[in-house]
Structure formats: C-alpha cells, structure tokens
Design an enzyme around this catalytic site. Structure first.
Site, PDB file in Angstrom:
ATOM      1  N   ALA A  25       0.436  -1.155   0.240  1.00 39.00           N
ATOM      2  CA  ALA A  25      -0.198   0.247  -0.201  1.00 39.00           C
ATOM      3  C   ALA A  25       0.945   1.213  -0.330  1.00 39.00           C
ATOM      4  O   ALA A  25       0.507   2.233  -0.954  1.00 39.00           O
ATOM      5  CB  ALA A  25      -1.051   0.100   1.105  1.00 39.00           C
ATOM      6  N   GLY A  26       1.565   1.276   0.281  1.00 43.07           N
ATOM      7  CA  GLY A  26       2.106   2.400   0.906  1.00 43.07           C
ATOM      8  C   GLY A  26       3.483   2.731  -0.421  1.00 43.07           C
ATOM      9  O   GLY A  26       3.495   3.967  -1.378  1.00 43.07           O
ATOM     10  N   CYS A 135       2.338 -10.893   4.453  1.00 41.69           N
ATOM     11  CA  CYS A 135       3.367 -10.517   4.033  1.00 41.69           C
ATOM     12  C   CYS A 135       3.635 -10.056   3.523  1.00 41.69           C
ATOM     13  O   CYS A 135       5.838 -10.401   4.148  1.00 41.69           O
ATOM     14  CB  CYS A 135       1.517  -9.893   3.526  1.00 41.69           C
ATOM     15  SG  CYS A 135       1.735  -9.123   1.814  1.00 41.69           S
ATOM     16  N   SER A 137       5.148  -6.241   4.569  1.00 40.98           N
ATOM     17  CA  SER A 137       4.824  -4.875   4.895  1.00 40.98           C
ATOM     18  C   SER A 137       5.709  -3.991   5.574  1.00 40.98           C
ATOM     19  O   SER A 137       6.312  -4.071   6.111  1.00 40.98           O
ATOM     20  CB  SER A 137       3.636  -4.798   5.394  1.00 40.98           C
ATOM     21  OG  SER A 137       3.777  -3.295   6.799  1.00 40.98           O
ATOM     22  N   ALA A 139       6.178  -1.123   6.238  1.00 41.58           N
ATOM     23  CA  ALA A 139       6.001  -0.159   8.426  1.00 41.58           C
ATOM     24  C   ALA A 139       5.944  -1.576   9.254  1.00 41.58           C
ATOM     25  O   ALA A 139       7.102  -1.287  10.494  1.00 41.58           O
ATOM     26  CB  ALA A 139       4.031   0.033   8.229  1.00 41.58           C
ATOM     27  N   ASP A 204      -3.898  -2.896   4.983  1.00 38.16           N
ATOM     28  CA  ASP A 204      -3.968  -1.303   3.126  1.00 38.16           C
ATOM     29  C   ASP A 204      -5.288  -0.699   3.319  1.00 38.16           C
ATOM     30  O   ASP A 204      -4.985   0.380   2.697  1.00 38.16           O
ATOM     31  CB  ASP A 204      -4.828  -2.287   1.992  1.00 38.16           C
ATOM     32  CG  ASP A 204      -2.758  -3.785   1.982  1.00 38.16           C
ATOM     33  OD1 ASP A 204      -3.166  -4.381   2.123  1.00 38.16           O
ATOM     34  OD2 ASP A 204      -2.327  -2.948   0.413  1.00 38.16           O
ATOM     35  N   ASN A 214      -6.098  -6.266   5.034  1.00 39.64           N
ATOM     36  CA  ASN A 214      -5.017  -6.467   5.231  1.00 39.64           C
ATOM     37  C   ASN A 214      -4.452  -8.109   4.314  1.00 39.64           C
ATOM     38  O   ASN A 214      -5.700  -8.105   3.918  1.00 39.64           O
ATOM     39  CB  ASN A 214      -3.753  -6.757   5.960  1.00 39.64           C
ATOM     40  CG  ASN A 214      -2.646  -7.113   5.846  1.00 39.64           C
ATOM     41  OD1 ASN A 214      -2.063  -5.983   4.940  1.00 39.64           O
ATOM     42  ND2 ASN A 214      -1.856  -8.101   6.435  1.00 39.64           N
ATOM     43  N   LYS A 240      -3.121   5.768   5.495  1.00 34.60           N
ATOM     44  CA  LYS A 240      -3.775   4.498   5.219  1.00 34.60           C
ATOM     45  C   LYS A 240      -5.676   3.983   6.106  1.00 34.60           C
ATOM     46  O   LYS A 240      -6.012   3.248   5.786  1.00 34.60           O
ATOM     47  CB  LYS A 240      -3.194   2.776   6.017  1.00 34.60           C
ATOM     48  CG  LYS A 240      -1.523   2.892   4.721  1.00 34.60           C
ATOM     49  CD  LYS A 240      -1.491   1.822   5.245  1.00 34.60           C
ATOM     50  CE  LYS A 240       0.016   1.988   4.379  1.00 34.60           C
ATOM     51  NZ  LYS A 240       1.244   1.116   4.474  1.00 34.60           N
TER      52      LYS A 240
HETATM   53  C1  RUB Z   1       0.387  -5.868   0.504  1.00 34.18           C
HETATM   54  C2  RUB Z   1      -0.081  -5.959   1.907  1.00 34.18           C
HETATM   55  C3  RUB Z   1       0.347  -5.037   3.349  1.00 34.18           C
HETATM   56  C4  RUB Z   1       0.012  -4.076   3.262  1.00 34.18           C
HETATM   57  C5  RUB Z   1       1.049  -2.696   3.963  1.00 34.18           C
HETATM   58  O1  RUB Z   1      -0.405  -6.630  -1.132  1.00 34.18           O
HETATM   59  O2  RUB Z   1      -1.209  -6.397   2.150  1.00 34.18           O
HETATM   60  O3  RUB Z   1       0.610  -5.805   3.723  1.00 34.18           O
HETATM   61  O4  RUB Z   1       0.052  -3.541   1.598  1.00 34.18           O
HETATM   62  O5  RUB Z   1       2.182  -2.652   3.219  1.00 34.18           O
HETATM   63  P1  RUB Z   1      -0.154  -7.235  -1.806  1.00 34.18           P
HETATM   64  P2  RUB Z   1       3.017  -1.739   3.408  1.00 34.18           P
HETATM   65  O6  RUB Z   1       0.959  -6.891  -2.265  1.00 34.18           O
HETATM   66  O7  RUB Z   1      -1.215  -7.590  -2.405  1.00 34.18           O
HETATM   67  O8  RUB Z   1      -0.033  -5.036  -2.762  1.00 34.18           O
HETATM   68  O9  RUB Z   1       2.635  -1.574   4.723  1.00 34.18           O
HETATM   69  O10 RUB Z   1       3.987  -1.823   2.723  1.00 34.18           O
HETATM   70  O11 RUB Z   1       1.953  -0.550   2.818  1.00 34.18           O
END
Ligand code: RUB
Length: 331
Positions: A25-26, A135, A137, A139, A204, A214, A240
């Site tokens: 998401a970021g 996943c 992330s 963050a 997300d 998420n 978010k």
């Molecule tokens: C990614 C996902 C991550 C969040 C947060 O899904 O679910 O946990 O987006 O990520 P996908 P961040 O791989 O389908 O995009 O902390 O990097 O924003």
C-alpha cells in the site's frame, strides 16, 4: 474539453501497479504521487490551467483504476488533486510546480511516517520476543528492523503468503538485516502461534470502526492470535485510513486472476471448478490490540478520531459530492 493523452511513463506506472510489479500500500501510494508529478512535467496541452487540471484528473483516474483495495492510493492522489484545485494556480508554470511540490511532499511524508512507525512500534518489542508477520509490509518491517537495530534479540516467523509469495520478500529483507527468520506456510499459523508472542502486520486500509483490511489470511492470523492470547499490532500510516468509511462506504476487496493460483491447463481441464482468488480480508477491531501510526500508537477504536483529524475537510467534500442535497442542508 480537449483530452490530452496520458504520457507512457504514467501508463507504465499504472500497469506496474496493476500487475503488482509495484505493490504494497505505501509503495503504491508513492508511485501514484510520482506518476502525477511525471504527468505534470510531461504536459503538452494548451496553456490553460483548467485544461491542465482536467488532464491531471484524467491521469489520476487511470491510476485509481489499477487496484481497488488499498486506500493509500486514492488518498495519495487526493493529496495532490484536491490541493491543486483548492489553490487555484494562476498560470501553467505555477500549476506544474504545485503538482511537483505536492507529489514530493506526499512521498517525503510517507517515507518519514514509515520511519516514525518503526521508532514508535519498536518500543513495544522486547528482547526475546517471537514475532509473526504476514505478507510484505514496509511499515511492519520498519518496526521489526528498528527493534533489531536497538539490539533486541528477536525471532521472526514470516508466512509464505500465497499465491504471490510476498513472504519470500519479507524473509529476504529480514535476513539481509541479520534477523533470525523462519518461513512458514500460511496454513501453519495456528500451529506456530504457540511459539509466538506478538503479531505485527501492515494494512491496506483502516476503516472508521478500526477494522483493518490487509492481505488475505490476516484475519485468520488475528483469530489464531486471539485464541492463543497473543497480541496483534497493525503498522499503518494515517493515509491508510479511509475517509469514505466514515460515512458508511464499504471497502472493496480485490479479487485477482485465478491464474495466480492455478495454471491455464488446470483451468481448461477443470472448467467445472470455480477458482476464486480474493487478495485481502477484513480483521475486526476486537482482534487488534493497537494500530501503530506515525502519530502514535492508538487503539483501533480511535481510528475515527484519526480520520476526523487528518481528513476532516476531505470527508466533508466527499459527503457533499456523494449526497449533494444533504450536504447543502448541513452547511
Ligand atoms: C500487500 C499487503 C501489505 C500492505 C501494507 O499486498 O497486504 O501488508 O499493503 O504494506 P499486495 P506496506 O502485495 O497485494 O500489494 O506497509 O508496505 O504499505
């Protein structure tokens, strides 16, 4: 009004988001902000601010249509487009410079926020902790990596995260930081939970009621953690949080191509089997102990307050555009 073609660089970024070459998401949010800056730089239309704004809106629309779930994407785009409209630039030079400035501002904010989340979240990690993450992330990793840099002795379980295996990226990053990491299948979460004492995941989208959207499987992890009395932390920047959920809008859960799970041959030979590939799920606030934001650690029930503080004016604009007559009544 004349429609100016979107530059190929912007279409390329949109395609990279759609195909998950750019994901998380970021990262998606920062890529979208960067794409708008490129769009502004490459503008070749008439010397008319109104046409320029319509062209930026067109680029924004293309970016918005790439993936539906992470609210960081519309929030990043809105950061640029609403401010552009509100500032009413008087000429093209000013308009282009403003888009570039807003885009840079958002990207800087996003990177700083991730760093702050790492610092704030790492205070909750103790030496000896066994953390489970899901996943990939940035963050959540920021929290874990900050704790490790503070010389806390931690061990991490990373789920594979089928079908796209983002857990492999997580394991690789943690390993490169010198962190003890074990990769496990998603289905081993309940079994492994006995050895875990903290869950840290990303988000997300955070809804006004504190529910967290998420990667698919997050809610199973939260359920297993709840059963084992293991605390669940969500690391999420405030962009978010979803303003639309304040007025009861639902978060769309992305369903991706079944071919991410099974190949073409399988689909042909088993045409009577329905294959579904939902990419995200929703964890209710009752299963989340705290959300770590760049503004501090909050209980999920305080999500509404963050939304009002950060997006108050946007929520009002959104409400008025969605329900024009009601909005006017309340003015
Ligand atoms: C990614 C996902 C991550 C969040 C947060 O899904 O679910 O946990 O987006 O990520 P996908 P961040 O791989 O389908 O995009 O902390 O990097 O924003």
């Amino acid at each position: 009004m004349v429609k100016i073609k979107c530059p190929v660089e912007v279409l390329q970024i949109a395609n990279d988001i759609k195909t998950m070459k750019i994901r998380g998401a970021g990262r998606i949010a920062r890529a979208a902000a960067k794409a708008l800056k490129i769009a502004a730089e490459k503008y070749e239309g008439p010397d008319d601010v109104e046409v320029f704004i319509a062209y930026i809106d067109h680029a924004a629309k293309i970016l918005l249509e790439t993936r539906p779930t992470a609210v960081s994407l519309p929030n990043a785009i809105m950061y640029v487009t609403t401010r552009l409209r509100r500032k009413r630039p008087i000429n093209m030079a000013e308009a282009k410079a403003l888009v570039a400035k807003l885009s840079n501002e958002f990207i800087k904010y996003s990177l700083t926020a991730t760093e702050k989340i790492g610092i704030i979240g790492s205070r909750r990690i103790l030496s000896g902790d066994v953390v489970l993450t899901h996943c990939n992330s940035t963050a959540a990793l920021s929290v874990i990596i900050h704790a490790h840099k503070q010389e806390k002795d931690i061990k991490v379980y990373a789920t594979e995260t089928r079908p796209k295996f983002q857990g492999h990226i997580t394991a690789r990053i943690l390993l490169s930081e010198g962190i003890d990491v074990t990769l496990i299948p998603d289905s081993a979460v309940r079994y492994i939970m006995k050895k875990v004492n903290k869950v840290i995941v990303g988000a997300d989208t955070v809804a006004a009621n504190g529910a967290v959207v998420n990667k698919i499987g997050t809610s199973n992890i939260a359920l297993a953690a709840h059963e084992a009395r293991v605390r669940v932390f969500v690391a999420a920047e405030t962009y978010k949080f979803s303003p639309a959920t304040v007025i009861g809008e639902l978060v769309e859960i992305e369903e991706r191509d079944p071919r991410e799970m099974v190949d073409e041959k399988y689909l042909k030979e088993n045409s009577n089997v329905t294959v579904r590939n939902p990419a995200f799920d929703i964890t209710p606030p009752e299963y989340i102990d705290a959300i770590i934001t760049e503004e501090g650690l909050i209980p999920p029930q305080a999500a509404y307050l963050i939304l009002i503080e950060k997006f108050g004016w946007i929520i009002q604009d959104y409400f008025i555009s969605k329900y024009p007559s009601r909005g006017e009544d309340e003015e």
